[in-house]
Structures are given as structure tokens and as C-alpha cells.
Design an enzyme around this catalytic site. Structure first.
Site, PDB file in Angstrom:
ATOM      1  NE  ARG A  96      96.349  15.668  35.452  1.00  0.00           N
ATOM      2  CZ  ARG A  96      97.066  16.544  36.144  1.00  0.00           C
ATOM      3  NH1 ARG A  96      97.214  16.403  37.442  1.00  0.00           N
ATOM      4  NH2 ARG A  96      97.622  17.578  35.546  1.00  0.00           N
ATOM      5  CG  ASN A 150      90.613  21.362  39.599  1.00  0.00           C
ATOM      6  OD1 ASN A 150      90.034  22.428  39.677  1.00  0.00           O
ATOM      7  ND2 ASN A 150      91.931  21.264  39.613  1.00  0.00           N
ATOM      8  CB  CYS A 172      91.060  28.078  41.841  1.00  0.00           C
ATOM      9  SG  CYS A 172      92.213  27.686  40.518  1.00  0.00           S
ATOM     10  CE1 TYR A 256      94.059  24.776  33.614  1.00  0.00           C
ATOM     11  CE2 TYR A 256      94.559  26.489  35.200  1.00  0.00           C
ATOM     12  CZ  TYR A 256      94.558  25.155  34.828  1.00  0.00           C
ATOM     13  OH  TYR A 256      95.075  24.203  35.677  1.00  0.00           O
TER      14      TYR A 256
HETATM   15  C1  G6P Z   1      96.789  24.525  38.551  1.00  0.00           C
HETATM   16  C2  G6P Z   1      95.318  24.600  38.808  1.00  0.00           C
HETATM   17  C3  G6P Z   1      94.875  23.555  39.759  1.00  0.00           C
HETATM   18  C4  G6P Z   1      95.347  22.198  39.289  1.00  0.00           C
HETATM   19  C5  G6P Z   1      96.836  22.201  39.088  1.00  0.00           C
HETATM   20  C6  G6P Z   1      97.306  20.916  38.439  1.00  0.00           C
HETATM   21  O1  G6P Z   1      97.482  25.001  39.579  1.00  0.00           O
HETATM   22  O2  G6P Z   1      94.921  25.845  39.242  1.00  0.00           O
HETATM   23  O3  G6P Z   1      93.480  23.586  39.827  1.00  0.00           O
HETATM   24  O4  G6P Z   1      95.010  21.226  40.222  1.00  0.00           O
HETATM   25  O5  G6P Z   1      97.220  23.228  38.253  1.00  0.00           O
HETATM   26  O6  G6P Z   1      98.662  20.752  38.684  1.00  0.00           O
HETATM   27  P1  G6P Z   1      99.389  19.383  38.382  1.00  0.00           P
HETATM   28  O7  G6P Z   1     100.741  19.504  38.965  1.00  0.00           O
HETATM   29  O8  G6P Z   1      98.554  18.302  39.023  1.00  0.00           O
HETATM   30  O9  G6P Z   1      99.391  19.254  36.904  1.00  0.00           O
END
Ligand code: G6P
Length: 446
Positions: A96, A150, A172, A256
Site C-alpha cells: 500500500r 479492495n 463497502c 471519495y
Molecule cells: C474506507 C473505505 C474502505 C477502506 C478504508 C481504509 O472506509 O471505504 O474501503 O478500506 O477506508 O481505511 P484505512 O484506515 O486503512 O486508511
């Protein structure tokens, strides 16, 4: 379905697992889970043990008879499962970090599920999900696959179009997060709020917002113009919308959409974070280290509140609510990713779309939308084209198709830059992208 349900969670060593456990405990005995198998890979073994032991303490403290199994043997776990949930991350957080930082290095938005980052997450994940599907087909062909991995929309579409599995739903937390956010803003119980959703994963819009069946869209719009009322997730820095823009848009954007309607500001913010110490992956890495230290505590037997700092808020509610409604044939309305079959006429028939559906024991039944309003139709269609080309590249390992996907993404400003980023990312992630290596070898021989 038999009495006690067998659930298998692939990526069971995730820091999010306590969310899921909390949900299963909350819904017991209406959702009588008798076995929960947490599966991970060798690289995730230590995390699996830590989080798995916490899961065992949680069910014990709650006094529910859910038996928890921890394993690295996916095939053993999948035998006769009723539901398979997927929440794995190929390449762990290190991957990531690369997804987010390589594009930023070239002045392009670096985000986990959008732009080049989302493209490469799809490249790494799609071959793995298709492999899991082959195991499901063999070992538990009647199971429902509930995918949280994802980019959830692309992963769900890959399953729909490139595997024999039909019983798949992509999930989601954005839709439930938006409904919860509206409930909080208006000071009403969230059960009274309903949003009519339509679009794609991380590109979904609320076409209308209701409280007790009465539209409150205008009221919500006037509130969310103010940045302090932004409805967002922990991982997205929202800045509030221009009131006139929101009014003209006439639909409720998801968090988003900040990356698309505020691309400049979001890029600026991300570049600043990147230079000052790191991208979201690094923030999450620190949070995860803290969480796993907490999870190790033998006296901890609940989901720690610190987990709420992650972007996946309400994830357990969304997941368990969905499984519960499918198991009980509840026929309530929830927004999920499923096959379009004409429900959104502006999008391909066989594609995955995210929209409000009636949840039955035979799966989600989409509530027909017709054409998307003209002001959002083009962007949604463009993202769907990007998704379809990306999936094709993820499966074929074809370089030209990958470059095409990267270039047609609206967050990538030029074909030249697309190529630079693509080459660097293909090299950085090569250990997790065997399909691109294989293709190269074949072309060599030719
Ligand atoms: C949001 C999205 C998820 C994603 C998450 C990431 O909630 O809907 O799909 O996984 O953010 O969160 P993070 O704490 O890993 O940045």
C-alpha cells in the site's frame, strides 16, 4: 442452510477482525454462527494468532458458542462453508505504501483504491480472488462470497465475469457510513434514514436522502456545505463542498468524490503529508502496531475503541447486517456491489455496480435506477471503463492494456506520466504480479 453456520474469513489476521467478531456476537442467536474459521497466509501468521486469540476471548466473554479456528490451510477451512468473507491485502501494508507514494513522487494522486494505487491493488488482488473462487467452486459451491477486499467493485466484477461463482456480493462501508453520518447530523436514529444509492464502489452517489420516507436532501445539503459537518471517513480529509456546486449537482457525493471534484486540493494535501512523514499507509502501520499491542493483552476481551481511527468504521454493522438479512431472507434495503443486469441503464449489463438492493436469501435484488443523471453519468461511465480495462490487464498481464488503464484514469494527467508510473510500479510490485512476468517471458520466446 443448516442450523449452525460455518463462516470462513480469508485475511483473518487483519486488524479489522474484532469488528466482525463484535458483529457476530451482537447478532447471535438470530444469526447462529457455530464455526468461524480465520484463514491467513504464512506472512500473516503472527497477526492471525494475536487477533485470533482476542477473537476467542471476545466470544468467551460474551458467552456465545461460536467456535473459532485459526489456520493457514485455506482448503481445509473452506470445506462446506456457508459464507466466505474476504478481507485480505496482497503484499501487506508495504505494498500500500508503494501504491500511495510512487504516484505522489511524480505529482499524481496516491490513493489506496483510486488512480494508480487502486489499479495496482487490483493487479495484485484479482488473480488471488480468482484462485479463491476455484477453491470455493470445489469445496463449498453453495457458499456466498462476501468480498470486502479492495478495490471492492473491481474485485467483485472480476469474480462475476471471470469465475464460475455467481453467489458473490461486494461490500463497502461507505454507504452505511453516509447514512450514519446523516443520522448524526440530523440527530435522528439511523434506522430512520435511507439513502437511494447508485454508482460504483468508491464512486457512489446518494440520489435522494429520506428520514421516515420524506426527502431531506435539501436540508442535508445545506448542512454539509460547512466543512465541520462533512460526512467523511477517517482516511479522507474532507473540506466541505461549494454550496452552489452541491445544489447544481443535485445528488449527494460520497467522501471519495473529493478526489475527483477537489483533485487539486487533495493532491496538495497528500503531497504535504508525504513530504512531512508519510502517506496514509504509514499512519495505518502505526495504528496497526498500536492495535496489535493492545490485542496481545490477555485481559482484553472486547473490540478496543482505538480501532475506530481506521477508515473501516461500521464495517461490522455492514457485514453482519448483510449476512443476517441473507440468512433470514429479511428483504430489507442495503447498498451492495452486485451484477447490474440493467438496473443502471447507463452502465454495462454484466458489470458490478454499487446500489440499493433488496436483500433476500437468493442474494441482492437491485432497485432499478434507469439512467444516471447527466451531471454524474460521464464520470461514472469513465470509471467503469477504467475498471473494465484494469480487470482485463490484471488477468492477461498485458502491458499495453495496463498502460491503457492507467492513462484513461481521470486522476492521471498524461500518457507519458502514466507510462513512467506504470513502469516504476510494475518493478516495485513485481513479486506480487506473476501474470506480467509470465506475459513478458511468452513475448520473449515469440
Ligand atoms: C474506507 C473505505 C474502505 C477502506 C478504508 C481504509 O472506509 O471505504 O474501503 O478500506 O477506508 O481505511 P484505512 O484506515 O486503512 O486508511
Amino acid at each position: 442452510m443448516k442450523k449452525g453456520l460455518k463462516i470462513v474469513t480469508i485475511g483473518g489476521g487483519s486488524s479489522y477482525t474484532p469488528e466482525l467478531i463484535e458483529g457476530f456476537i451482537k447478532y447471535y442467536p438470530e444469526l447462529p454462527v457455530s464455526e468461524l474459521w480465520l484463514v491467513d497466509v504464512e506472512e500473516g501468521k503472527e497477526k492471525l494468532e494475536i487477533v485470533g486469540n482476542l477473537a476467542k476471548r471476545m466470544v468467551q466473554k460474551a458467552g456465545v458458542p461460536i467456535k473459532i479456528y485459526l489456520t493457514l490451510d485455506r482448503k481445509e477451512a473452506l470445506q462446506s462453508a456457508d459464507f466466505v468473507t474476504t478481507q485480505f491485502r496482497v503484499g501487506l501494508l508495504e505494498a500500500r505504501k508503494k501504491d500511495e507514494s510512487i504516484p505522489l513522487k511524480h505529482g499524481v494522486l496516491g490513493q489506496e483504491t483510486n488512480g494508480p494505487g487502486g489499479l495496482f491493488k487490483a493487479f495484485r488482488t484479482i488473480p488471488v480472488i480468482l484462485d479463491i473462487c476455484r477453491d470455493i467452486e470445489e469445496l463449498c459451491p453453495n457458499a456466498w462470497l462476501i468480498n470486502f477486499t479492495n478495490p471492492a467493485g473491481m474485485v467483485t466484477e472480476a469474480v462475476l465475469r471471470y469465475s464460475n461463482i455467481r453467489r458473490v456480493v461486494g461490500l463497502c462501508n461507505v454507504p452505511i457510513g453516509m447514512e450514519m453520518g446523516v443520522a448524526k447530523l440530523l440527530g435522528v436514529d439511523h434506522h430512520r434514514v435511507r439513502i437511494d444509492f447508485a454508482g460504483l464502489n468508491h464512486m457512489v452517489y446518494g440520489l435522494d436522502v429520506f428520514v421516515d420516507g420524506v426527502s431531506v436532501k435539501d436540508q442535508v445539503f445545506s448542512l454539509i456545505n460547512d466543512p465541520k459537518n462533512s460526512i467523511t471517513m477517517q482516511n479522507i480529509h474532507a473540506m466541505g463542498w461549494e454550496p452552489e456546486f452541491l445544489k447544481a449537482l443535485d445528488v449527494f457525493p460520497c467522501p471519495y468524490h473529493n478526489y475527483y471534484y477537489k483533485s487539486g486540493e487533495m493532491l496538495e494535501k497528500e503531497l504535504k503529508n508525504y513530504k512531512d512523514g508519510g502517506t496514509r499507509a504509514e499512519v495505518v502501520k502505526k495504528l496497526e502496531d498500536e492495535l496489535f499491542e493492545l490485542y496481545k493483552d490477555p485481559d482484553l476481551a472486547i473490540k478496543p475503541p482505538q480501532l475506530e481511527k481506521r477508515g473501516g468504521a461500521y464495517y461490522s454493522d455492514a457485514a453482519v447486517r448483510l449476512i443476517h438479512s441473507m440468512y433470514t431472507d429479511k428483504r430489507d434495503i442495503q447498498a451492495v456491489n452486485t451484477i447490474n443486469r440493467g438496473a443502471i441503464s447507463s452502465l454495462p449489463y454484466d458489470s458490478a455496480v454499487e446500489l440499493s438492493c433488496i436483500i433476500t436469501k437468493d442474494g441482492p435484488k437491485p432497485i432499478s435506477v434507469g439512467e444516471l443523471p447527466i451531471q454524474i453519468r460521464g464520470l461514472v461511465q469513465q470509471i467503469k471503463s477504467f475498471e473494465r480495462v484494469s480487470i482485463e490487464a490484471a488477468i492477461s498481464g498485458d502491458y499495453g492494456t495496463a498502460l491503457l488503464a492507467m492513462t484513461i484514469n481521470p486522476l492521471v494527467p498524461s500518457d507519458r506520466l502514466a507510462k513512467v508510473i506504470l513502469d516504476e510500479m510494475l518493478e516495485a510490485h513485481k513479486d506480487y504480479l506473476p501474470q506480467f512476468q509470465k506475459r513478458r517471458e511468452i513475448e520473449w520466446k515469440i
